[in-house]
Design a protein around this motif. Structure first.
Motif, PDB file in Angstrom:
ATOM      1  N   SER A 182     -34.179  28.201  63.878  1.00 46.00           N
ATOM      2  CA  SER A 182     -34.232  26.796  64.250  1.00 46.00           C
ATOM      3  C   SER A 182     -35.276  26.592  65.328  1.00 46.00           C
ATOM      4  O   SER A 182     -35.432  27.399  66.242  1.00 46.00           O
ATOM      5  N   LEU A 183     -36.011  25.532  65.192  1.00 42.36           N
ATOM      6  CA  LEU A 183     -37.078  25.227  66.133  1.00 42.36           C
ATOM      7  C   LEU A 183     -36.580  24.118  67.050  1.00 42.36           C
ATOM      8  O   LEU A 183     -36.301  23.006  66.610  1.00 42.36           O
ATOM      9  N   SER A 184     -36.459  24.484  68.337  1.00 43.27           N
ATOM     10  CA  SER A 184     -35.939  23.478  69.247  1.00 43.27           C
ATOM     11  C   SER A 184     -37.100  22.709  69.859  1.00 43.27           C
ATOM     12  O   SER A 184     -38.024  23.294  70.412  1.00 43.27           O
ATOM     13  N   VAL A 185     -37.074  21.392  69.704  1.00 42.59           N
ATOM     14  CA  VAL A 185     -38.193  20.594  70.199  1.00 42.59           C
ATOM     15  C   VAL A 185     -37.855  19.834  71.475  1.00 42.59           C
ATOM     16  O   VAL A 185     -38.733  19.573  72.285  1.00 42.59           O
ATOM     17  N   LEU A 186     -36.601  19.472  71.651  1.00 40.93           N
ATOM     18  CA  LEU A 186     -36.206  18.811  72.894  1.00 40.93           C
ATOM     19  C   LEU A 186     -35.060  19.617  73.492  1.00 40.93           C
ATOM     20  O   LEU A 186     -34.094  19.921  72.803  1.00 40.93           O
ATOM     21  N   ARG A 187     -35.200  19.976  74.758  1.00 39.58           N
ATOM     22  CA  ARG A 187     -34.179  20.823  75.383  1.00 39.58           C
ATOM     23  C   ARG A 187     -33.621  20.148  76.622  1.00 39.58           C
ATOM     24  O   ARG A 187     -34.275  20.082  77.637  1.00 39.58           O
ATOM     25  N   ASN A 188     -32.422  19.620  76.499  1.00 42.69           N
ATOM     26  CA  ASN A 188     -31.686  19.109  77.643  1.00 42.69           C
ATOM     27  C   ASN A 188     -32.545  18.176  78.500  1.00 42.69           C
ATOM     28  O   ASN A 188     -32.683  18.367  79.707  1.00 42.69           O
ATOM     29  N   LEU A 189     -33.099  17.170  77.853  1.00 45.12           N
ATOM     30  CA  LEU A 189     -34.036  16.285  78.545  1.00 45.12           C
ATOM     31  C   LEU A 189     -33.298  15.139  79.240  1.00 45.12           C
ATOM     32  O   LEU A 189     -32.433  14.498  78.658  1.00 45.12           O
ATOM     33  N   ASP A 190     -33.648  14.912  80.497  1.00 46.91           N
ATOM     34  CA  ASP A 190     -33.187  13.735  81.235  1.00 46.91           C
ATOM     35  C   ASP A 190     -34.404  12.865  81.526  1.00 46.91           C
ATOM     36  O   ASP A 190     -35.468  13.372  81.855  1.00 46.91           O
ATOM     37  N   LEU A 191     -34.210  11.550  81.394  1.00 50.00           N
ATOM     38  CA  LEU A 191     -35.343  10.654  81.632  1.00 50.00           C
ATOM     39  C   LEU A 191     -34.812   9.279  81.988  1.00 50.00           C
ATOM     40  O   LEU A 191     -33.857   8.797  81.381  1.00 50.00           O
ATOM     41  N   ASP A 192     -35.426   8.657  82.998  1.00 48.46           N
ATOM     42  CA  ASP A 192     -35.095   7.269  83.342  1.00 48.46           C
ATOM     43  C   ASP A 192     -36.352   6.426  83.172  1.00 48.46           C
ATOM     44  O   ASP A 192     -37.380   6.735  83.769  1.00 48.46           O
ATOM     45  N   VAL A 193     -36.252   5.388  82.353  1.00 44.45           N
ATOM     46  CA  VAL A 193     -37.381   4.469  82.202  1.00 44.45           C
ATOM     47  C   VAL A 193     -36.936   3.137  82.781  1.00 44.45           C
ATOM     48  O   VAL A 193     -35.904   2.584  82.391  1.00 44.45           O
TER      49      VAL A 193
END
Lengths: 257, 279
Positions: free
Chosen positions: A28-39
């Protein structure tokens, strides 16, 4: 609840612990890892990174076109799943319906949301004017140039008056000159409409020209995503010293000089 | 360099427009007509001359004017009119039935992969079995009357429109469907506003093929077991050595095919004003 809140909250996006991977030949190819983001509501956030870093995946998750493996997306404080009325997407290709005129294409989004055709077309005319295509309202998509077609796509997204505009390499397929014009136009539209914009791009100059902040994603598992403030006055000038310095700094993020 | 190039272009353009526009357009029209119909006209002239001057036997290949007068007599006396009417009725009913069944079934099959997977092998088997080979079977089942004739035409006509419709639905740009979904379009709205209009050009390809097939099968069916109709007339005239009448019937059949195609193309261009016109 949100209806009573003042407009500061509108168009605010929070991403919490977002992970997404794809099956790839048994591994499996992980592309997003435990991402936090505030816009913040009303800001322009650009997402840059090498191909395969997950920038388009992130945008598609935000659009509700793909669901994350883990984590959640909150818009104005509410968790969302799937597509929603407060978001509109502008794709790399204009994705116009060839059997509808420019006017009908722009009104399409409102019409599928149940707005009566006459009313939808009236509002569509306003946004066609905003993107400078008033004379082309009755034209067919095949009669338009690439830049004009993309403007129609932008007008269609604006017509539904979203809080958040998600742009997936919107000018990636345009020639260099048209691209510069379109960037100027997008900056103007943003000033007039005050909508939150999340822009995926592979063009660092485009990111600096438009964004308040740039999210740099990497393919490396150990390297977390970084946010960079673009603290430059608007309207921006590509040849100005601060702009050039910012460009150098972003290039350095990618190990380029 | 660039300036020079621009200059020479300008001179050329203004030089051309100095010519009287009307003659130029007339000449262009004549050129267009000649390039499109010149070969056909040559073929007809060659036929006429070859037959009149005896290069070929006029009893086998009668001159065109003899055929034309046979055609005129047949129509004026009403004999051929009855044949045209019955032929149109047979192929018309069969074609209409194929359209009414084929398009909705195709739209349904094209969208639901499981249905298409399940039905595809049997469709391929039916399609590859010549309708003419099945005609005796239909006669046994439905008798020698109108029903078996219409059914064999229907059978052959169904597949082009059905398969073209399935193909049209399956080839709808997924990106357009995704775009519609981001605006919250329901599956019904996606079908009505994206899948259906996107399939129209492909459906018309099927309709035109089906119309041609309908006339093809019509002749075969009428040659085998009919006492009326243009197909019967071709065979009958040949038996009776009325060669001009035989050719008149053949030309009528060709005319019917051309008219059917013309109507369908006109309808398609009307429905698909958004696309480049079809010829």
């Amino acid at each position: 609840m949100t209806d009573l809140q003042p407009s500061i909250l509108r168009g605010e996006v929070k991403v919490r612990g977002l992970s997404k991977s794809y099956a790839l030949n048994r591994s499996s190819l992980s592309v997003l890892r435990n991402l936090d983001l505030d816009v913040n509501g009303g800001e322009i956030l650009a997402i840059v990174g090498p191909s395969g870093c997950g920038k388009t995946t992130l945008l598609r998750v935000l659009a509700g076109l793909e669901s994350p493996d883990r984590g959640e997306v909150l818009i104005d404080g509410h968790p969302v799943a799937g597509v929603g009325r407060e978001r509109a997407v502008i794709f790399q290709e204009p994705r116009l319906l060839p059997w509808l005129t420019v006017l009908e294409n722009v009104a399409f989004g409102l019409e599928v949301r149940g707005v009566p055709a006459a009313q939808a077309r009236e509002r569509a005319r306003h946004y066609i004017h905003l993107v400078g295509l008033t004379e082309f309202a009755e034209a067919w998509p095949r009669q338009l140039s690439g830049g004009m077609a993309q403007r129609v796509g932008i007008a269609r997204a604006l017509t539904v008056q979203p809080e958040i505009l998600l742009l997936d390499e919107p000018f990636g397929a345009l020639d260099a000159m048209t691209k510069l014009t379109m960037q100027e136009e997008l900056a103007r539209i943003w000033r007039e409409e005050g909508v939150t914009m999340i822009l995926v791009t592979h063009d660092l100059e485009e990111a600096i020209f438009l964004a308040d902040r740039v999210l740099v994603l990497s393919r490396d598992n150990s390297d977390p995503a970084r946010l960079i403030d673009v603290d430059l006055p608007r309207p921006r000038d590509r040849s100005e010293q601060g702009f050039v310095a910012m460009r150098r700094r972003l290039m350095a993020e990618f190990g380029l000089h | 360099m660039t300036y020079q190039h621009l200059d020479s272009t300008t001179v050329q353009v203004s030089g051309e427009s100095a010519e009287p526009g009307l003659t130029r357009r007339g000449a262009a029209f004549a050129r267009e007509a000649l390039s499109r119909y010149g070969l056909l006209a040559g073929f007809l002239i060659l036929w006429q001359v070859a037959s009149r001057s005896g290069w070929v036997s006029p009893s086998v290949l009668p001159p065109l004017d003899t055929i034309a007068s046979a055609l005129w007599n047949g129509i004026a006396s009403g004999a051929l009119v009855d044949d045209i009417a019955i032929s149109l009725q047979r192929s018309g009913i069969a074609f209409a039935a194929a359209v009414v069944l084929g398009i909705p079934l195709g739209l349904f099959m094209g969208q639901i992969a499981a249905v298409e997977r399940a039905l595809d092998p049997i469709l391929q088997l039916f399609r590859q079995t010549s309708a003419l080979a099945l005609y005796p079977v239909f006669i046994l089942l439905l008798g020698l009357g109108e029903t078996s004739k219409i059914f064999v035409i229907f059978w052959a006509t169904l597949f082009p429109v059905l398969l073209a419709t399935i193909g049209g639905v399956k080839e709808v740009d997924r990106k357009l469907i995704e775009m519609a979904r981001t605006y919250g379009a329901t599956p019904l709205a996606v079908f009505r506003r994206v899948i259906l209009p996107a399939s129209v050009p492909s459906i018309f390809v099927g309709l035109r093929l089906s119309a041609t097939t309908a006339l093809l099968l019509l002749i075969a069916a009428e040659m085998i077991g009919a006492n009326k109709g243009l197909g019967f007339q071709v065979m009958n005239a040949q038996y009776n050595f009325q060669i001009p009448l035989m050719f008149a019937s053949i030309f009528l059949l060709a005319g019917l095919g051309l008219v059917a195609n013309f109507i369908l193309v006109a309808l398609q261009n009307r429905l698909c004003r958004w696309a480049a016109p079809v010829r």
